[in-house]
Design an enzyme around this catalytic site. Structure first.
Site, PDB file in Angstrom:
ATOM      1  N   GLU A 321       0.932  -1.214   0.279  1.00 44.29           N
ATOM      2  CA  GLU A 321       0.006  -0.017  -0.064  1.00 44.29           C
ATOM      3  C   GLU A 321       0.782   1.332  -0.080  1.00 44.29           C
ATOM      4  O   GLU A 321       1.389   1.216   0.528  1.00 44.29           O
ATOM      5  CB  GLU A 321      -0.764   0.230   1.448  1.00 44.29           C
ATOM      6  N   CYS A 359      -3.005   8.804   4.155  1.00 46.29           N
ATOM      7  CA  CYS A 359      -2.791   7.818   2.602  1.00 46.29           C
ATOM      8  C   CYS A 359      -3.978   8.229   1.865  1.00 46.29           C
ATOM      9  O   CYS A 359      -3.903   7.901   0.592  1.00 46.29           O
ATOM     10  CB  CYS A 359      -2.434   6.695   3.011  1.00 46.29           C
TER      11      CYS A 359
END
Length: 630
Positions: A321, A359
């Site tokens: 990720e 994020c």
């Protein structure tokens, strides 16, 4: 006048029969319900949480937060490394956070993985009820000690308590609760269909523990990023080694003790969870270690290349990720215009939560012409009024809206990107520079920024900022907005604000991303959906069923069905296909394929007939071959 119903006698008899049947079955139903309720109550009692206590770091004491202490090295704005030691510091005000931390060595990494492997063997044999009890115990402790956990996060990352509550506590207790409620179902054996040729087989997929897994996590959510992979790993029956960022490793020691003490309180080994704090030059030893069965990596694209290359040495699978450049498309239908205040409030949270260090933070706001100017007029005064500061030192009556950034390392790059965009035609409405806070000169703050008239060809519209910068872009149509949303190398999350069904559906289908929230920001994460992206944002998923199964050995089991065993049906090789094979072997093979996969009934009948004839045809070739050998 009473109507005359002509009911048949059979109908009346059937009605009375049904009543008698229901009367007889009702007590049985009540009894079964009571038995099931009692068994559920006993199960919950067996899974009841255990309360336990641990000693939090002395820096969490309220007197420590009342004044600035330990600022013995004012030039340091982030946890730094000197003489091979890590000196943790609070980025909000520069204070020291306890004693220096000694990083792990290859030898200590070996010891950690070995200890985890020994603890994992008995843990892998535990029932789901035992694992749920551990998670309930952690949930109970987190709910009881939110203040201490949030304070540790604020000290180590510089964020506000509200940001810590949303980003650290809320999402963690959600993941715990989801796993407690739905984890067993996700990892229970699942039946899979068979086919005509293998109709006597029963197909099952089972999920078994992998062993020792690892997680290399980022600093922006010190508690949640640390405990989230632990929750999934433990419930899937694994042990786990977590490598936190050296920038927030101070709080990770407290969080490790929190988790391990919960395991111990439930009668399980503390060694199931290992904390490996290591510097970049030693991290390769961890990520290439043959004792690991899986790695979850959360971080930058640059570091991901190194981690994946390192893991490839041991053929260790990696879930990656890598952050994103998440777009938020704001449509201009009438309902959205009426609700523009709500949209603006969500966008503000999406951009400025944790000082933009998120994020799935909103990095680009793409507004259609009919709503662009109205949105700009709403958010500009809000951004102007944002208050910066350390939540632990500010007055309770005047809490800051936004905390510090983790360090000042990105400040020059941010200022250059903003200046370059302005030179290309963007309009800087406010902010755009680092902030020297009058009360916290050793803190690392960046001004809340609003940059308008941004276009896709500007570098600032392509690079992930990870900063408190509201980028406003104008799209000419829905198709244009989708094209703008897809114009970057990233594709993690996205948001669509609108109430015109066709246009919303078009955006959801057209945006390249791993996740999309409609009329919201990051809602997919708060609902325990599978989390991850595509393109430059990584691959694989954690969270939800997919996240648990990714930490399991997905084992396919094909066995004879129960009815087949009763009838004595099982796989048998026809004599003509046994070695040495018959000259009719090829015809038999074609017949088998046609029988199983013919596309029409005429074709199927022809293949079956050919198969039967080939099987029944006399053939002495095998006997001839045997005689020739003799």
């Amino acid at each position: 006048m009473v109507p005359d119903f002509d009911w048949p006698v059979e109908g009346l008899t059937g009605c009375f029969s049904q009543r008698l049947l229901l009367t007889a079955l009702l007590p049985v139903g009540i009894l079964l319900f009571c038995v099931r309720f009692a068994s559920h109550a006993f199960r919950l009692r067996d899974e009841s949480p255990v309360r336990y206590t641990i000693s939090p770091p002395p820096e969490l004491n309220t007197t420590y937060g009342a004044k600035l202490e330990g600022i013995d090295h004012p030039s340091a704005d982030v946890s730094e490394i000197r003489n091979g030691l890590i000196y943790p510091r609070c980025p909000a005000d520069g204070r020291s956070l306890g004693a220096p931390i000694t990083p792990s060595t290859p030898s200590s990494i070996d010891n950690a993985i070995s200890a985890a492997a020994r603890a994992q063997l008995p843990w892998s044999q535990t029932a789901f009820s035992e694992r749920r009890r551990v998670l309930r115990t952690l949930l109970r402790h987190i709910l009881d000690h939110q203040e201490e956990i949030v304070t540790a996060c604020c000290l180590d990352s510089g964020k506000t308590k509200i940001d810590a509550c949303f980003g650290e506590i809320l999402v963690t207790v959600e993941k715990l609760q989801w796993t407690i409620k739905h984890g067993e179902k996700a990892l229970s054996p699942s039946r899979r269909p068979t086919n005509l040729l293998m109709c006597y087989k029963a197909n099952t997929v089972i999920y078994k523990p992998l062993g020792v897994v690892a997680a290399c996590v980022s600093w922006n959510y010190p508690f949640h990023n640390f405990i989230s992979p632990v929750i999934s790993a433990l419930f899937a029956g694994n042990a786990i080694v977590v490598k936190p960022s050296e920038q927030t490793c101070w709080s990770s020691l407290y969080f490790t003790d929190l988790i391990r003490s919960g395991l111990q309180a439930c009668g399980h080994s503390r060694d199931l969870v290992q904390n490996v704090i290591c510097l970049p030059q030693v991290a390769d030893y961890l990520t290439s270690h043959p004792g690991l069965s899986h790695i979850t990596f959360i971080g930058s694209r640059e570091v991901a290349h190194k981690v994946c290359s390192s893991a490839a040495k041991a053929l260790t699978p990696v879930t990656v990720e890598l952050g994103g450049k998440d777009p938020a498309i704001v449509l201009d239908d009438a309902t959205t215009l009426k609700r523009i205040d709500h949209v603006a409030a969500i966008l503000m949270r999406g951009v400025f939560q944790s000082a933009g260090q998120n994020c799935i933070g909103i990095e680009r706001v793409i507004a259609l012409p009919g709503i662009h100017d109205k949105l700009l007029s709403l958010v500009l005064p809000k951004i102007h009024s944002l208050r910066l500061g350390s939540v632990l030192l500010s007055s309770a009556n005047d809490p800051p809206d936004m905390g510090s950034m983790i360090s000042s390392r990105s400040f020059q790059r941010l200022e250059e990107l903003i200046s370059s965009a302005v030179a290309q035609g963007a309009k800087l409405h406010c902010g755009g520079k680092r902030c020297l806070h009058p009360n916290y000169p050793n803190g690392t703050y960046f001004q809340p920024t609003l940059l308008g008239d941004v276009t896709v060809d500007m570098e600032i519209a392509q690079q992930e900022l990870f900063a408190p910068v509201f980028l406003l872009m104008k799209a000419q149509s829905v198709d244009d907005a989708i094209a703008m949303a897809n114009s970057t190398p990233y594709a993690l999350g996205a948001s669509v604000f609108g109430h015109h069904r066709a246009n919303v559906a078009k955006c959801v289908a057209g945006i390249k991303a791993g996740m999309v929230a409609v009329n919201d920001f990051g809602a997919f994460y708060a609902c325990s959906m599978p989390f991850g992206g595509v393109k430059g944002s990584g691959y694989g998923r954690f969270g939800g069923e997919e996240g648990l199964r990714a930490l399991s050995n997905i084992k396919s089991v094909c066995a004879d069905a129960s009815w087949a065993m009763l009838l004595g049906v099982s796989t048998a090789i026809p004599p003509k296909l046994q070695y040495p094979v018959s000259r009719d072997g090829w015809e038999i093979c074609k017949g088998v394929v046609g029988t199983g996969y013919a596309l029409g009934w005429r074709e199927w009948v022809g293949n079956v007939a050919g198969l039967v004839l080939a099987l029944l045809r006399s053939d002495a070739s095998a006997e001839v071959q045997i005689m020739a050998k003799q």
